[in-house]
Scaffold this motif. Structure first.
Motif, short mmCIF file in Angstrom:
data_model
loop_
_atom_site.label_atom_id
_atom_site.label_comp_id
_atom_site.label_asym_id
_atom_site.label_seq_id
_atom_site.Cartn_x
_atom_site.Cartn_y
_atom_site.Cartn_z
N ALA A 131 0.94 108.81 74.71
CA ALA A 131 2.05 108.52 74.01
C ALA A 131 1.81 107.14 73.52
N SER A 132 2.51 107.08 72.20
CA SER A 132 2.41 106.00 71.37
C SER A 132 3.67 105.24 71.04
N LEU A 133 3.70 103.96 71.10
CA LEU A 133 4.97 103.12 70.66
C LEU A 133 4.37 102.20 69.64
N LEU A 134 4.36 102.45 68.42
CA LEU A 134 3.78 101.80 67.19
C LEU A 134 4.88 100.91 66.42
N GLU A 135 5.78 101.57 65.67
CA GLU A 135 6.58 100.74 65.08
C GLU A 135 8.02 101.20 65.48
N VAL A 136 9.09 100.39 65.10
CA VAL A 136 10.31 100.93 65.35
C VAL A 136 10.87 102.02 64.72
N GLY A 137 11.02 103.11 65.54
CA GLY A 137 11.53 104.64 64.76
C GLY A 137 10.39 105.45 64.61
N ILE B 21 16.44 101.84 69.65
CA ILE B 21 15.44 102.47 69.43
C ILE B 21 14.26 102.28 70.17
N VAL B 22 13.84 101.00 70.29
CA VAL B 22 12.66 100.57 71.01
C VAL B 22 12.69 100.76 72.34
N ARG B 23 14.03 100.78 72.98
CA ARG B 23 14.17 100.84 74.58
C ARG B 23 14.07 102.35 74.58
N LEU B 24 14.71 103.12 73.81
CA LEU B 24 14.54 104.68 74.23
C LEU B 24 13.20 105.03 73.77
N GLY B 25 12.42 104.49 73.01
CA GLY B 25 10.98 105.00 72.46
C GLY B 25 10.13 104.51 73.83
N PHE B 26 10.31 103.50 74.23
CA PHE B 26 9.56 103.11 75.22
C PHE B 26 9.56 103.87 76.61
N ALA B 27 10.77 104.13 76.94
CA ALA B 27 11.36 104.85 77.99
C ALA B 27 10.82 106.17 77.92
N LYS C 212 -5.49 95.49 64.26
CA LYS C 212 -4.96 95.84 65.62
C LYS C 212 -4.16 97.17 65.36
N SER C 213 -3.13 97.16 64.47
CA SER C 213 -2.30 98.35 64.36
C SER C 213 -3.11 99.48 63.77
N THR C 214 -3.98 99.02 62.81
CA THR C 214 -4.62 100.37 62.42
C THR C 214 -5.42 100.82 63.33
N LEU C 215 -6.08 100.25 64.30
CA LEU C 215 -6.94 100.71 65.48
C LEU C 215 -5.91 101.81 66.39
N LEU C 216 -4.71 101.26 66.63
CA LEU C 216 -3.80 102.26 67.33
C LEU C 216 -3.48 103.23 66.66
N LYS C 217 -3.37 103.23 65.43
CA LYS C 217 -2.96 104.34 64.62
C LYS C 217 -3.69 105.51 64.60
N ILE C 218 -5.10 104.90 64.52
CA ILE C 218 -6.30 105.99 64.33
C ILE C 218 -6.24 106.64 65.92
N LEU C 219 -6.25 105.90 66.89
CA LEU C 219 -6.13 106.41 68.44
C LEU C 219 -5.05 107.59 68.37
N ASP D 261 2.19 98.89 70.76
CA ASP D 261 2.02 97.93 69.71
C ASP D 261 3.15 96.87 69.83
N GLU D 262 3.11 95.65 69.10
CA GLU D 262 3.80 94.72 69.36
C GLU D 262 5.24 94.66 69.09
N VAL D 263 5.76 96.05 69.04
CA VAL D 263 6.97 96.48 68.90
C VAL D 263 8.03 95.98 70.05
N LEU D 264 7.61 95.84 71.16
CA LEU D 264 8.36 95.25 72.36
C LEU D 264 8.99 93.78 71.85
N ALA D 265 8.42 93.20 70.91
CA ALA D 265 8.90 92.00 70.75
C ALA D 265 10.46 92.10 69.78
N VAL D 266 10.92 93.28 69.65
CA VAL D 266 12.11 93.47 69.07
C VAL D 266 13.19 93.35 70.11
#
Length: 445
Positions: free
Chosen positions: A114-120, A176-182, A89-96, A195-200
């Motif tokens: 716009a991508s939100l993949l990993e924290v930071g 970081i997740v809050r700001l990144g998503f915003a 899943k994450s590999t697919l999003l990283k390629i996109l 990505d599932e980073v919202l779980a943080v």
């Protein structure tokens, strides 16, 4: 027919396990020429090797993290991407998101992404939150005045106004997740990749973020790709979904059908005997889980009124520590029912060897459903020694309700006590306590 906003053709991503490179300069140059210049497959890949993370890897082995992925998305479509850890899943999003390049095939995308993949991801740790907002907007091709017009909305949504001019390296992961998503949601991208980073984030922010993604897709016609293990969130947000298994796309269709397919092919297919024996797939340097057995506390059928007995047989390899065990129970939609921990008595902390611990979930608590269990072992309730998600699953059956086997809604279905006050002969107040079982029938008074 309108042109798709994203078109993926025969996409594949090959990784070499162990050492980086082929081992010789001539082979590395040959690989570069074949894959990057001529557009052909890696000449040193092992044909047919799939990304099964449960099997031991051989030295120098190549695995396909993704293989033969074909997909088209239209504007305004919200796609859920489902799969176990390591499914691709994450590999697919990283390629996109152009974080990494494909080994084969190609991706075509129209518009800003716009991508939100990993924290930071996408943040410069030495820059302030404000500076990172402007940097991310500039990378997306926006002008300064466009970013400035969105600044107040971004800051208000993220809730980090107090720390806006503080370097990001001092932010918590949740901030970081809050700001990144915003940033990702408010800078008007045509494609939003999450990505599932919202779980943080906390529960309030997750609800807020899902609401924003729904607004972005429905009101503004943006395309959203959403990866999550929370099936309830995926179901509420997405219209369509795909299921990845070992790097291959095994299902594409309506999100409800995709979730059913995933659950039918995942660990949520319960063991009929509710007994699991494990080998080295449930072992590390600290703990080895030998077996798990799940049985009713009362009677012979695991149902709402029986209660649940969970017997965990394990081998402790570590001595002289304060050890603890924690387990979580989740519904088949990955909604967390509860999280419970147990700290071993002091005289057992340093004992190495085989142990068995039994947990009891009381009767008249869990509603009829399929449940999975996450298992953790820790040290001093701070350090993780062992973790295995969805290590087993079990089904709690329904009980008759006035000769009707319909399952009532809700995660829990407890026996509830009531007090009934009434007047007898208009002179004296009588109070009776009534206890009902999970069906609502009186069982004690």
């Amino acid at each position: 027919m309108p042109q798709p906003i994203i078109k993926i053709e025969n996409l594949g991503k090959l990784y070499r396990l162990g050492e980086v490179g082929t081992g010789t300069l001539s082979h590395d140059l040959n690989r570069w020429w074949k894959t990057r210049i001529m557009g052909k497959e890696d000449p040193y890949s092992i044909i047919g090797t799939i990304n099964d993370r449960t099997q031991a890897a051989k030295k120098g082995e190549h695995v396909w993290a993704l293989r033969d992925i074909n997909l088209e998305l239209q504007e305004g479509e919200v796609l859920g991407i489902i799969g176990k850890n390591g499914a691709g899943k994450s590999t697919l999003l990283k390629i996109l998101s152009q974080v990494t390049s494909p080994s084969s095939g190609r991706v075509r995308a129209r518009g800003r992404m716009a991508s939100l993949l990993e924290v930071g991801t996408g943040f410069h740790q030495e820059m302030t939150g404000r500076e990172n907002i402007y940097m991310n907007g500039t990378i997306m091709g926006m002008r300064k005045r466009e970013i400035t017009s969105k600044l107040d909305e971004i800051v208000d949504f993220s809730g980090v106004a107090k720390y806006l001019d503080t370097p990001v390296k001092r932010y918590s992961s949740g901030m970081i997740v809050r700001l990144g998503f915003a940033i990702a949601a408010h800078l008007e991208p045509e494609i939003l990749v999450v990505d599932e980073v919202l779980a943080v984030g906390d529960a309030e922010f997750q609800k807020k973020a899902i609401g924003k993604m729904q607004d972005v897709s429905k009101s503004h016609g943006r395309t959203v790709l959403f990866v999550s293990h929370n099936m309830a969130a995926v179901k509420s947000l997405c219209k369509n979904g795909i299921v990845l298994i070992n790097g291959y796309k095994r299902f594409e269709g309506k999100i409800s059908d995709a979730i059913d397919f995933y659950q039918d092919n995942n660990v949520l297919i319960t063991n009929k005997n509710n007994y699991w024996e494990f080998g080295n797939d449930a072992e590390n340097d600290n703990i080895r889980v030998n077996s798990i057995k799940i049985t009713p506390i009362n009677g012979t059928v695991l149902d709402i009124s029986s209660g649940v007995r969970i017997e965990i047989d394990f081998f402790n390899k570590v001595k002289d520590i304060t050890e603890d065990l924690t387990f979580e129970i989740l519904t088949k939609d990955d909604v967390l029912v509860f999280h419970h921990g147990f700290v071993f008595a002091k005289d057992r902390n340093s004992k190495q060897g085989k142990h068995k611990i039994t947990a009891f979930i009381p009767p008249d608590l869990l509603n009829a459903n399929i449940y999975s269990m996450n298992l953790f072992f820790g040290q001093s309730q701070r350090y993780l020694l062992f973790r295995r998600d969805r290590i087993c699953a079990f089904e709690v059956e329904n009980i008759p309700l006035e000769n009707n086997m319909a399952v009532l809604p809700g995660i829990v279905r407890p026996a509830v006590s009531y007090t009934l006050d009434y007047h007898e002969n208009n002179t004296q107040t009588i109070t009776k306590t009534i206890l009902t079982d999970a069906t609502g029938d009186r069982c004690q008074q």
